[in-house]
Design a protein around this motif. Structure first.
Motif, PDB file in Angstrom:
ATOM      1  N   ASP A 125       7.145   4.346  -2.339  1.00  0.00           N
ATOM      2  CA  ASP A 125       6.988   3.413  -1.225  1.00  0.00           C
ATOM      3  C   ASP A 125       8.142   3.547  -0.240  1.00  0.00           C
ATOM      4  OD1 ASP A 125       4.810   2.608  -2.659  1.00  0.00           O
ATOM      5  OD2 ASP A 125       5.445   0.519  -2.896  1.00  0.00           O
ATOM      6  N   ARG A 126       9.347   3.716  -0.762  1.00  0.00           N
ATOM      7  CA  ARG A 126      10.516   3.861   0.099  1.00  0.00           C
ATOM      8  C   ARG A 126      10.411   5.128   0.939  1.00  0.00           C
ATOM      9  NH1 ARG A 126      13.715   3.026  -3.626  1.00  0.00           N
ATOM     10  NH2 ARG A 126      14.456   5.129  -4.128  1.00  0.00           N
ATOM     11  N   TYR A 127       9.907   6.209   0.336  1.00  0.00           N
ATOM     12  CA  TYR A 127       9.712   7.460   1.072  1.00  0.00           C
ATOM     13  C   TYR A 127       8.743   7.244   2.240  1.00  0.00           C
ATOM     14  CZ  TYR A 127       7.967  12.206   1.999  1.00  0.00           C
ATOM     15  OH  TYR A 127       7.583  13.379   2.596  1.00  0.00           O
ATOM     16  N   ASP A 141       8.018   4.441   3.766  1.00  0.00           N
ATOM     17  CA  ASP A 141       8.584   3.536   4.761  1.00  0.00           C
ATOM     18  C   ASP A 141       9.680   4.218   5.571  1.00  0.00           C
ATOM     19  OD1 ASP A 141       8.808   0.891   6.003  1.00  0.00           O
ATOM     20  OD2 ASP A 141      10.769   0.836   5.039  1.00  0.00           O
ATOM     21  N   GLN A 142      10.506   5.030   4.908  1.00  0.00           N
ATOM     22  CA  GLN A 142      11.612   5.670   5.624  1.00  0.00           C
ATOM     23  C   GLN A 142      11.147   6.832   6.488  1.00  0.00           C
ATOM     24  OE1 GLN A 142      14.296   6.586   2.408  1.00  0.00           O
ATOM     25  NE2 GLN A 142      15.326   4.602   2.535  1.00  0.00           N
ATOM     26  N   ALA A 185       8.437   2.513  -6.567  1.00  0.00           N
ATOM     27  CA  ALA A 185       9.349   2.034  -5.532  1.00  0.00           C
ATOM     28  C   ALA A 185       9.918   3.191  -4.715  1.00  0.00           C
ATOM     29  CB  ALA A 185      10.478   1.214  -6.163  1.00  0.00           C
ATOM     30  N   HIS A 186      10.219   4.298  -5.387  1.00  0.00           N
ATOM     31  CA  HIS A 186      10.719   5.483  -4.684  1.00  0.00           C
ATOM     32  C   HIS A 186       9.657   6.029  -3.736  1.00  0.00           C
ATOM     33  CE1 HIS A 186      12.317   9.907  -5.005  1.00  0.00           C
ATOM     34  NE2 HIS A 186      12.604   9.349  -3.844  1.00  0.00           N
TER      35      HIS A 186
END
Length: 254
Positions: free
Chosen positions: A123-125, A127-128, A120-121
């Motif tokens: 994927d968040r990286y 996306d952000q 999740a971390h």
């Protein structure tokens, strides 16, 4: 119609620091270039900030400088004069500036040698960083709001493709880029992100925002077939004909 004088330094930064994106902007209409060059110049400056020094504190300070500048833009007040921030303030809305600030904050991962906490971390990286950048580019070019999720799916694919190309350099620098660096793990990661791809329905004016993703899905397909190509640094560059075709037809081939 020529590029506004204030944007020319941004174009030079992109040309020197991100040749692939520079080509996509130059294939776009001039009006789009005036908005995309400041945005992509910001991305160049922010993405290289953690790598110009071995001192984590200095790298953090460099990132914070850009966060402060974006906060000034978001608050629609006095914005520090700089060859990137000045034209950038002329194109970003407050919401865009706050979104990009979140992307700068995500770059703190680049400063340190810690692995991602979990999938999740990671994927968040993506996306952000890639997602915020591509959606902002699309929004600047009048993409409809209901296409945000689709544009972000394209950005995730493009972001992972770029990240996988960088894996050998990241590992050489002592970083831990992948949660599972085995061939099975790399293939699974490529397949998981590839499955998210949804083709956006954008007006022709907004399609240049997608052009940095040209060939990215095909590259992830290759990684699924040959995951060892990542560690062995055998991933191919984007074929120039893809940009020519996209510019001619207006439709990207991912």
């Amino acid at each position: 119609m020529s590029l506004p004088e204030a944007v020319i330094p941004c174009a030079r930064i992109v040309e020197q620091g991100d040749a692939d994106r520079f080509r996509t902007v130059m294939a776009a209409p001039v009006a789009a270039r005036a908005m995309l060059f400041p945005l992509y110049a910001l991305n160049v400056e922010v993405s290289r900030a953690p790598w110009v020094t071995q001192e984590a504190m200095i790298a953090e300070m460099r990132l914070q400088w850009w966060r402060d500048a974006l906060e000034e833009i978001a608050e629609d007040g006095h914005v520090r004069k700089h060859e990137v921030t000045t034209p950038l303030a002329g194109v970003l809305s407050p919401a865009m500036a706050r979104r990009l600030d979140e992307g700068v904050a995500a770059r703190r991962w680049d400063v340190y040698r810690d692995a991602f906490e979990d999938g999740a971390h990671f994927d968040r990286y993506l996306d952000q960083t890639a997602g915020h950048l591509m959606w902002t580019a699309a929004e600047l070019l009048d993409a409809p709001a209901d296409q945000e999720a689709a544009v972000r799916s394209v950005a995730m694919v493009a972001g992972l493709a770029a990240f996988l190309r960088a894996v050998p350099k990241l590992e050489a620098a002592g970083r831990i880029p992948l949660l599972d660096g085995t061939t099975d793990g790399v293939a699974a990661l490529a397949g998981r992100i590839r499955m998210r791809l949804t083709l956006p329905r954008l007006p022709s004016s907004a399609r240049p925002a997608l052009w940095p993703a040209l060939g990215a899905a095909r590259l992830l397909d290759q990684v699924q077939r040959d995951p060892a190509a990542v560690a062995e640094n055998r991933l191919p560059p984007v074929a120039p004909w893809r940009l020519s075709l996209a510019a001619f037809t207006g439709l990207p081939r991912f």
